[in-house]
Design a protein around this motif. Structure first.
Motif, mmCIF file in Angstrom:
data_model
loop_
_atom_site.group_PDB
_atom_site.id
_atom_site.type_symbol
_atom_site.label_atom_id
_atom_site.label_comp_id
_atom_site.label_asym_id
_atom_site.label_seq_id
_atom_site.Cartn_x
_atom_site.Cartn_y
_atom_site.Cartn_z
ATOM 1 N N ALA A 197 -3.049 19.191 -46.269
ATOM 2 C CA ALA A 197 -2.940 18.705 -44.890
ATOM 3 C C ALA A 197 -1.494 18.749 -44.422
ATOM 4 O O ALA A 197 -1.203 19.118 -43.277
ATOM 5 C CB ALA A 197 -3.497 17.284 -44.796
ATOM 6 N N MET A 198 -0.573 18.393 -45.297
ATOM 7 C CA MET A 198 0.854 18.442 -44.953
ATOM 8 C C MET A 198 1.299 19.872 -44.677
ATOM 9 O O MET A 198 2.049 20.132 -43.721
ATOM 10 C CB MET A 198 1.684 17.848 -46.090
ATOM 11 C CG MET A 198 1.550 16.364 -46.266
ATOM 12 S SD MET A 198 2.578 15.817 -47.653
ATOM 13 C CE MET A 198 2.292 14.059 -47.604
ATOM 14 N N VAL A 199 0.850 20.797 -45.507
ATOM 15 C CA VAL A 199 1.205 22.203 -45.310
ATOM 16 C C VAL A 199 0.728 22.684 -43.948
ATOM 17 O O VAL A 199 1.451 23.376 -43.219
ATOM 18 C CB VAL A 199 0.619 23.073 -46.439
ATOM 19 C CG1 VAL A 199 0.768 24.552 -46.122
ATOM 20 C CG2 VAL A 199 1.297 22.750 -47.770
ATOM 21 N N ARG A 200 -0.487 22.324 -43.587
ATOM 22 C CA ARG A 200 -1.039 22.778 -42.307
ATOM 23 C C ARG A 200 -0.256 22.220 -41.129
ATOM 24 O O ARG A 200 -0.016 22.919 -40.135
ATOM 25 C CB ARG A 200 -2.512 22.394 -42.216
ATOM 26 C CG ARG A 200 -3.391 23.183 -43.186
ATOM 27 C CD ARG A 200 -4.813 22.671 -43.183
ATOM 28 N NE ARG A 200 -5.465 22.875 -41.891
ATOM 29 C CZ ARG A 200 -6.669 22.400 -41.593
ATOM 30 N NH1 ARG A 200 -7.333 21.678 -42.498
ATOM 31 N NH2 ARG A 200 -7.199 22.637 -40.412
ATOM 32 N N LEU A 201 0.160 20.964 -41.212
ATOM 33 C CA LEU A 201 0.912 20.369 -40.110
ATOM 34 C C LEU A 201 2.308 20.976 -39.988
ATOM 35 O O LEU A 201 2.740 21.340 -38.893
ATOM 36 C CB LEU A 201 0.998 18.856 -40.283
ATOM 37 C CG LEU A 201 -0.298 18.097 -39.986
ATOM 38 C CD1 LEU A 201 -0.219 16.661 -40.480
ATOM 39 C CD2 LEU A 201 -0.609 18.125 -38.493
ATOM 40 N N LEU A 219 -7.416 10.304 -30.116
ATOM 41 C CA LEU A 219 -8.761 10.264 -29.540
ATOM 42 C C LEU A 219 -9.765 11.015 -30.409
ATOM 43 O O LEU A 219 -10.931 10.612 -30.526
ATOM 44 C CB LEU A 219 -8.746 10.860 -28.135
ATOM 45 C CG LEU A 219 -8.147 10.001 -27.025
ATOM 46 C CD1 LEU A 219 -8.032 10.805 -25.733
ATOM 47 C CD2 LEU A 219 -8.979 8.741 -26.799
ATOM 48 N N THR A 220 -9.308 12.111 -31.021
ATOM 49 C CA THR A 220 -10.186 12.875 -31.906
ATOM 50 C C THR A 220 -10.625 12.016 -33.090
ATOM 51 O O THR A 220 -11.812 11.984 -33.451
ATOM 52 C CB THR A 220 -9.466 14.143 -32.400
ATOM 53 O OG1 THR A 220 -9.099 14.952 -31.279
ATOM 54 C CG2 THR A 220 -10.347 14.958 -33.336
ATOM 55 N N ASP A 256 -10.926 19.589 -39.289
ATOM 56 C CA ASP A 256 -11.811 20.723 -39.562
ATOM 57 C C ASP A 256 -13.188 20.529 -38.944
ATOM 58 O O ASP A 256 -13.772 21.477 -38.397
ATOM 59 C CB ASP A 256 -11.930 20.933 -41.074
ATOM 60 C CG ASP A 256 -10.701 21.583 -41.672
ATOM 61 O OD1 ASP A 256 -9.958 22.255 -40.927
ATOM 62 O OD2 ASP A 256 -10.468 21.412 -42.884
ATOM 63 N N ARG A 257 -13.710 19.322 -39.028
ATOM 64 C CA ARG A 257 -15.028 19.068 -38.447
ATOM 65 C C ARG A 257 -15.026 19.284 -36.936
ATOM 66 O O ARG A 257 -16.043 19.682 -36.360
ATOM 67 C CB ARG A 257 -15.497 17.642 -38.775
ATOM 68 C CG ARG A 257 -15.798 17.412 -40.246
ATOM 69 C CD ARG A 257 -16.710 16.216 -40.452
ATOM 70 N NE ARG A 257 -16.163 14.975 -39.946
ATOM 71 C CZ ARG A 257 -15.348 14.170 -40.633
ATOM 72 N NH1 ARG A 257 -14.976 14.508 -41.868
ATOM 73 N NH2 ARG A 257 -14.918 13.040 -40.107
ATOM 74 N N CYS A 258 -13.886 19.041 -36.320
ATOM 75 C CA CYS A 258 -13.768 19.222 -34.867
ATOM 76 C C CYS A 258 -13.233 20.606 -34.502
ATOM 77 O O CYS A 258 -13.050 20.890 -33.310
ATOM 78 C CB CYS A 258 -12.869 18.135 -34.286
ATOM 79 S SG CYS A 258 -13.551 16.467 -34.439
ATOM 80 N N VAL A 270 -5.970 15.168 -40.350
ATOM 81 C CA VAL A 270 -6.157 16.407 -41.105
ATOM 82 C C VAL A 270 -6.664 16.104 -42.509
ATOM 83 O O VAL A 270 -7.603 16.730 -43.002
ATOM 84 C CB VAL A 270 -4.836 17.208 -41.165
ATOM 85 C CG1 VAL A 270 -5.052 18.543 -41.860
ATOM 86 C CG2 VAL A 270 -4.283 17.433 -39.754
ATOM 87 N N GLU A 271 -6.054 15.120 -43.162
ATOM 88 C CA GLU A 271 -6.420 14.779 -44.534
ATOM 89 C C GLU A 271 -7.859 14.314 -44.646
ATOM 90 O O GLU A 271 -8.553 14.609 -45.633
ATOM 91 C CB GLU A 271 -5.472 13.688 -45.043
ATOM 92 C CG GLU A 271 -5.702 13.286 -46.485
ATOM 93 C CD GLU A 271 -4.755 12.192 -46.936
ATOM 94 O OE1 GLU A 271 -4.626 11.992 -48.156
ATOM 95 O OE2 GLU A 271 -4.157 11.514 -46.081
ATOM 96 N N SER A 272 -8.368 13.610 -43.635
ATOM 97 C CA SER A 272 -9.728 13.070 -43.680
ATOM 98 C C SER A 272 -10.799 14.125 -43.459
ATOM 99 O O SER A 272 -11.984 13.863 -43.669
ATOM 100 C CB SER A 272 -9.875 11.982 -42.608
ATOM 101 O OG SER A 272 -9.773 12.548 -41.308
#
Length: 330
Positions: free
Chosen positions: A217-221, A143-144, A65-67, A59-61
């Protein structure tokens, strides 16, 4: 070093029959211990309780979002699911999106813990697949990351770029060098840390906000976990029941061998606990008791009482005793 303390008691006929012992910490956003039981410096394997740490680089990288990953997929990346259709259908769609097959997973096949799914395989004279593995959502995340970065397929190798990045995240959030690593049930490395370190990492998740890339990213997870508790475990599992009972106040996650964590955003606290004998029933009871003590759970909620103070019932339906938190936790 402190000895483990009595956490959970089993009573029968008015007599104490068994005791589960352990360690636990509650840590604030500054990384300081505000409550402790036993030894906060005990070195532990967090097992599946570390899945949000393992998902964080994705998520952080920006790969998530790109996927175009959904909140359901973020939840599955943190899940130890039961192999029910609600889990495996989503995992298979994710695999299809990645243009991968079941063979791409580095985890092994596993019989579903979900009874209807297991019985369906038996009736069909079929064997379980890798996507039935309780960690297959996490491995979809692996894998993503692997596909997005053009990395090699052996993504569970300790020197693979994915695992090198995960170790860095673990050490940054625990604020300590990992004491070592072991191979988890799903074949991925699991990095050892002190109990205090794991609690510190969970407190960082709890206090995170959108002001930084990592914080967002932490919030989203954590929000993905709380939004989809049925994907984290299953309809008959403690993680799902306790998150629903917390009503948005907690993201919780069990790990093998009696480990359990909680992320408490409103209180900006992290919780980590370890039952020494590795018993899941004890870690569930102890976590429920700590969350009641912190005011996150209502001790009178039937779904909470089912873990915190369950009756022991025999095959004839007779109540034979009860399980309860020790005086230290109650």
């Amino acid at each position: 070093m402190s000895d483990p303390i009595d956490f959970v008691e089993l009573w029968r006929g008015g007599m104490l029959e068994s005791v589960h012992r352990g360690h636990a910490v509650v840590v604030d956003e500054a990384g300081e211990i505000v409550h402790q039981w036993g030894d906060p410096d005990a070195v532990v394997f967090p097992r599946s309780s570390a899945k949000m740490l393992q998902a964080l680089p994705m998520v952080e990288s920006g790969v998530a979002d790109r996927c175009g990953l959904t909140t359901e997929q973020l939840a599955l990346s943190c899940a130890s699911h039961s192999g029910a259709a609600i889990h495996t259908d989503r995992v298979q769609r994710w695999l299809k999106d990645l243009e991968q097959t079941d063979d791409a997973f580095n985890c092994g096949p596993q019989w579903p813990a979900d009874t209807p799914a297991k019985n369906g395989l038996i009736r069909g004279n079929a064997n379980p697949c890798r996507y039935h593995n309780n960690c297959s959502g996490k491995h979809c995340g692996f894998l993503t990351m692997t596909k997005a970065n053009g990395w090699g397929p052996n993504y569970v190798a300790i020197d693979h770029p994915l695992q090198v990045g995960i170790k860095q995240v673990v050490e940054e959030l625990t604020e300590e060098s990992s004491a070592g690593w072991g191979i988890d049930g799903c074949s991925a490395p699991n990095f050892a840390s002190s109990l205090h370190g794991i609690g510190r990492a969970m407190a960082t998740f709890a206090s995170a906000d959108d002001s930084t890339t990592r914080g967002g990213a932490m919030v989203r997870l954590r929000n993905g976990m709380m939004a989809h508790p049925e994907l984290i475990a299953n309809e008959d599992r403690a993680c799902t029941h306790l998150m629903r009972a917390a009503k948005g106040k907690a993201a919780v996650k069990t790990g093998a061998e009696g480990f359990f964590i909680a992320i408490l955003p409103e209180l900006r606290l992290g919780v980590a606990l370890k039952i020494i004998d590795g018993t899941t029933r004890a870690s569930e009871c102890a976590m429920a008791a700590i969350l009641c003590r912190l005011g996150v759970l209502d001790p009178n909620d039937p779904s909470v009482k089912a873990y915190c103070n369950p009756d022991l019932v025999n095959f004839a339906g007779l109540i034979t005793g009860d399980m309860r938190p020790s005086a230290a936790l109650a």
